[in-house]
Design an enzyme around this catalytic site. Structure first.
Site, PDB file in Angstrom:
ATOM      1  NE  ARG A  19      15.167 -18.507   8.486  1.00 37.16           N
ATOM      2  CZ  ARG A  19      15.236 -17.105   9.266  1.00 37.16           C
ATOM      3  NH1 ARG A  19      16.003 -16.389   8.537  1.00 37.16           N
ATOM      4  NH2 ARG A  19      15.002 -17.515  10.261  1.00 37.16           N
ATOM      5  CE  LYS A  43      11.483 -18.566   8.170  1.00 40.37           C
ATOM      6  NZ  LYS A  43      10.998 -19.375   8.999  1.00 40.37           N
ATOM      7  CG  HIS A  57      16.783 -26.418   8.999  1.00 47.51           C
ATOM      8  ND1 HIS A  57      16.209 -24.956   8.977  1.00 47.51           N
ATOM      9  CD2 HIS A  57      16.484 -26.709  10.363  1.00 47.51           C
ATOM     10  CE1 HIS A  57      15.891 -24.462  10.110  1.00 47.51           C
ATOM     11  NE2 HIS A  57      16.070 -25.224  10.847  1.00 47.51           N
ATOM     12  NE  ARG A  99      18.244 -21.313  10.030  1.00 47.04           N
ATOM     13  CZ  ARG A  99      18.641 -20.235  10.280  1.00 47.04           C
ATOM     14  NH1 ARG A  99      19.540 -19.563   9.742  1.00 47.04           N
ATOM     15  NH2 ARG A  99      17.612 -19.364  11.023  1.00 47.04           N
ATOM     16  CG  HIS A 118      16.426 -17.968  15.311  1.00 45.72           C
ATOM     17  ND1 HIS A 118      17.264 -18.864  15.777  1.00 45.72           N
ATOM     18  CD2 HIS A 118      16.037 -18.568  14.087  1.00 45.72           C
ATOM     19  CE1 HIS A 118      17.154 -19.916  15.117  1.00 45.72           C
ATOM     20  NE2 HIS A 118      16.688 -19.704  14.033  1.00 45.72           N
ATOM     21  CE1 TYR A 174      18.939 -25.165  14.240  1.00 46.44           C
ATOM     22  CE2 TYR A 174      18.105 -22.873  15.363  1.00 46.44           C
ATOM     23  CZ  TYR A 174      17.990 -23.999  14.026  1.00 46.44           C
ATOM     24  OH  TYR A 174      17.199 -23.953  12.998  1.00 46.44           O
TER      25      TYR A 174
END
Length: 323
Positions: free
Chosen positions: A169, A195, A271, A274, A297, A306
């Site tokens: 990210r 995150k 992104h 990514r 994730h 994806y």
């Protein structure tokens, strides 16, 4: 201090809460606790905007009024959002923000149920990613676009390589320090802060390792582990120790070279790189559970966005038709 009834020893060094401060914190509404407990700045900003929007719609002025919200209020808000022709993903995010708040209120026994439960959310586009992935030739072209003869070009070559070979990210890339290049079992890894403060270790691809070495050799800060890995080349204030900003990575690196190559700059973003990395890894038979860990994730459902192996244009029956 020893509590005679429980035997609990309480450390009294450092500043203590006053009785007034203790009482004030005890009276903090759970709605405020929920918001204060969101660690990620981007999530906090988005959720704040979404919840404030719902509050305006419902006429909520005090935190305690959330206890009066029913499912019908959220259904009415969803219908109002739909009249604004927002993208389905945006409507889902707004409803998710309010649902997250009510999950916490339920946990605190502040409300008997989550009124967002059972409120249908638009599923249009829910099973496919929104960010377009580059084709292999486009990815190769953007990797070679920066000049190998200037310090900025060397830095940008390293940045693009890290993005396209590791799927980071934007915030994760910007938070990397020189010391985040760490050897584990004889292999150099990135120590990535993802995150929610979650740490993951990613082996550094040889392509990126070479480009980072070339950049650090020219920049001269490779022996300073506390320094940001990717720093500005020039700065009006004279300070070059700080990391590049996420906006700088997008505007001065990704978008710049996309425009140079004549790619649609609106379709090429950090992104998007990514998404390119994830799509390429899955196309080359990487295990989807491993890709989930690699991308950081929380849910494998996000990783599946994806997975475009079933939608390759070349596999379409269109190209099987022959006359």
């Amino acid at each position: 201090m020893l509590n005679g009834s429980s035997g609990l020893v309480v450390e009294t060094s450092g500043r203590l809460l006053t009785a007034s401060e203790f009482q004030n914190l005890a009276n903090v509404p759970p709605e405020v606790e929920w918001f204060a407990n969101i660690e990620n700045a981007n999530t906090r900003r988005a959720y704040k905007s979404d919840v404030q929007e719902f509050m305006r719609f419902a006429g909520i002025h005090q935190a305690e009024e959330f206890r009066l919200v029913k499912r019908s209020h959220l259904i009415a808000w969803r219908k109002q959002l739909e009249t604004r022709v927002l993208e389905a993903a945006t409507v889902r995010r707004k409803l998710s923000a309010v649902a997250s708040l009510f999950d916490y209120l339920c946990e605190c026994n502040a409300v008997p149920f989550n009124p967002a439960d059972g409120v249908k959310r638009p599923n249009q586009g829910a099973n496919e990613g929104k960010s377009p992935a580059l084709g292999d030739e486009q990815a190769k072209a953007i990797l070679e676009a920066p000049s190998p003869n200037t310090i900025k070009g060397l830095r940008d070559r390293a940045i693009l390589s890290v993005l396209l070979f590791h799927g980071l990210r934007r915030a994760e890339l910007c938070s990397l320090s020189v010391g985040d290049l760490q050897s584990r079992r004889g292999v150099v890894h990135f120590c990535v802060q993802g995150k929610g403060g979650k740490i993951r270790f990613l082996p550094v691809h040889p392509h990126s390792s070479q480009r980072i070495s070339e950049y650090l050799e020219r920049s001269g800060h490779g022996d300073k582990p506390d320094n940001a890995l990717f720093r500005p080349v020039k700065n009006s204030t004279g300070g070059l120790e700080n990391s590049l900003t996420g906006h700088g990575v997008y505007k001065d690196v990704v978008r710049k070279y996309a425009q140079k190559l004549g790619l649609d700059a609106s379709a090429v973003c950090v992104h998007g790189l990514r998404a390119t990395a994830a799509t390429n890894a899955l196309d080359h038979e990487a295990d989807i559970a491993k890709v989930q860990e690699w991308l950081g994730h929380a849910s494998i459902a996000t990783t599946r966005l994806y997975d475009r192996r079933k939608t390759k244009p070349e596999d379409s029956p269109t190209f099987k038709v022959s006359y």
